[in-house]
Design a protein around this motif. Structure first.
Motif, short mmCIF file in Angstrom:
data_model
loop_
_atom_site.label_atom_id
_atom_site.label_comp_id
_atom_site.label_asym_id
_atom_site.label_seq_id
_atom_site.Cartn_x
_atom_site.Cartn_y
_atom_site.Cartn_z
N GLN A 1 -23.71 -21.14 -2.87
CA GLN A 1 -22.84 -20.93 -1.72
C GLN A 1 -23.38 -19.76 -0.90
OE1 GLN A 1 -18.76 -20.39 -2.82
NE2 GLN A 1 -18.01 -20.57 -0.73
N VAL A 2 -23.29 -19.92 0.42
CA VAL A 2 -23.78 -18.90 1.35
C VAL A 2 -22.59 -18.32 2.10
CG1 VAL A 2 -25.19 -18.47 3.38
CG2 VAL A 2 -26.02 -20.01 1.59
N GLN A 3 -22.54 -17.01 2.18
CA GLN A 3 -21.53 -16.33 2.99
C GLN A 3 -22.22 -15.70 4.21
OE1 GLN A 3 -21.79 -15.27 -0.49
NE2 GLN A 3 -20.58 -17.10 -0.90
N LEU A 4 -21.55 -15.76 5.33
CA LEU A 4 -22.10 -15.23 6.58
C LEU A 4 -21.15 -14.19 7.14
CD1 LEU A 4 -23.18 -18.63 8.19
CD2 LEU A 4 -24.62 -17.05 6.92
N VAL A 5 -21.66 -13.01 7.39
CA VAL A 5 -20.85 -11.93 7.96
C VAL A 5 -21.42 -11.56 9.32
CG1 VAL A 5 -20.02 -9.57 7.69
CG2 VAL A 5 -20.21 -11.06 5.70
N GLN A 6 -20.59 -11.64 10.33
CA GLN A 6 -21.02 -11.37 11.70
C GLN A 6 -20.60 -9.98 12.15
OE1 GLN A 6 -19.67 -15.82 13.06
NE2 GLN A 6 -20.09 -14.34 14.68
N SER A 7 -21.35 -9.47 13.12
CA SER A 7 -20.99 -8.23 13.79
C SER A 7 -21.49 -8.29 15.22
CB SER A 7 -21.56 -7.02 13.05
OG SER A 7 -22.97 -7.09 12.99
N GLY A 8 -20.99 -7.39 16.02
CA GLY A 8 -21.36 -7.38 17.43
C GLY A 8 -20.28 -8.02 18.27
N GLY A 9 -20.60 -8.28 19.49
CA GLY A 9 -19.64 -8.86 20.42
C GLY A 9 -18.85 -7.79 21.15
N GLY A 10 -17.87 -8.21 21.93
CA GLY A 10 -17.04 -7.28 22.68
C GLY A 10 -16.91 -7.69 24.12
N LEU A 11 -16.62 -6.70 24.95
CA LEU A 11 -16.39 -6.92 26.37
C LEU A 11 -17.55 -6.35 27.18
CD1 LEU A 11 -14.51 -7.65 28.79
CD2 LEU A 11 -13.50 -5.36 28.53
N ARG A 19 -25.64 -8.06 21.76
CA ARG A 19 -26.38 -8.63 20.65
C ARG A 19 -25.42 -8.89 19.49
NH1 ARG A 19 -31.29 -5.97 17.14
NH2 ARG A 19 -29.54 -4.80 16.25
N LEU A 20 -25.47 -10.10 19.00
CA LEU A 20 -24.69 -10.50 17.84
C LEU A 20 -25.58 -10.52 16.61
CD1 LEU A 20 -22.67 -13.49 19.36
CD2 LEU A 20 -22.13 -11.06 19.41
N SER A 21 -24.99 -10.15 15.48
CA SER A 21 -25.72 -10.17 14.21
C SER A 21 -25.00 -11.07 13.22
CB SER A 21 -25.81 -8.76 13.62
OG SER A 21 -26.45 -7.88 14.50
N CYS A 22 -25.78 -11.64 12.32
CA CYS A 22 -25.24 -12.52 11.29
C CYS A 22 -26.03 -12.27 10.01
CB CYS A 22 -25.35 -13.98 11.73
SG CYS A 22 -24.80 -15.17 10.50
N ALA A 23 -25.36 -11.78 9.00
CA ALA A 23 -26.03 -11.43 7.74
C ALA A 23 -25.59 -12.38 6.63
CB ALA A 23 -25.71 -10.00 7.35
N PRO A 24 -26.49 -13.25 6.19
CA PRO A 24 -26.16 -14.15 5.09
C PRO A 24 -26.24 -13.42 3.76
CG PRO A 24 -27.91 -15.04 6.48
CD PRO A 24 -27.77 -13.61 6.80
N SER A 25 -25.43 -13.87 2.80
CA SER A 25 -25.52 -13.39 1.42
C SER A 25 -25.23 -14.56 0.50
CB SER A 25 -24.52 -12.25 1.18
OG SER A 25 -23.19 -12.70 1.36
#
Length: 118
Positions: A1-11, A19-25
């Protein structure tokens, strides 16, 4: 199973960048393809960009081609979506996804809001 955690975004104002980030684990060794999708309020989810986890086979939606760039930092094991020349119509929840095996995208991030003001 893969989990994806995102960061970034906004106004951001029109013409700006984010820039958006996506870190799989988890079972990252099983990932074949990663992608970004977006869903605007009241609209269906749409494809934005994709690439092979090992690099290459990059593709973009026509609406973002030339403005968005998908990439991966191997050292950080993170996928990015660099968004330049943003337009109000880019406003949406952006979601990263991973494909393991041949059954399509089967892991999804939590989504992050991007709002572009005019």
């Amino acid at each position: 199973q893969v989990q994806l955690v995102q960061s970034g975004g906004g106004l951001v104002q029109a013409g700006g960048s984010l820039r958006l980030s996506c870190a799989p684990s988890g079972r990252t060794f099983s990932i074949d393809t990663v992608g970004w999708f977006r869903q605007a309020q009241g609209k269906e989810r749409e494809f934005v960009a994709t690439m092979k986890w090992t690099g290459g086979s990059i593709a973009y939606a026509n609406s973002v081609k030339g403005r968005f760039t998908i990439s991966r930092d191997n050292a950080k094991n993170t996928v990015y979506l660099q968004m330049n020349s943003l337009k109000p119509e880019d406003t949406a929840v952006y979601i990263c996804a991973a494909m393991s095996g041949s059954s399509g995208y089967n892991s999804w991030g939590q989504g992050t809001q991007v709002t572009v003001s005019s």
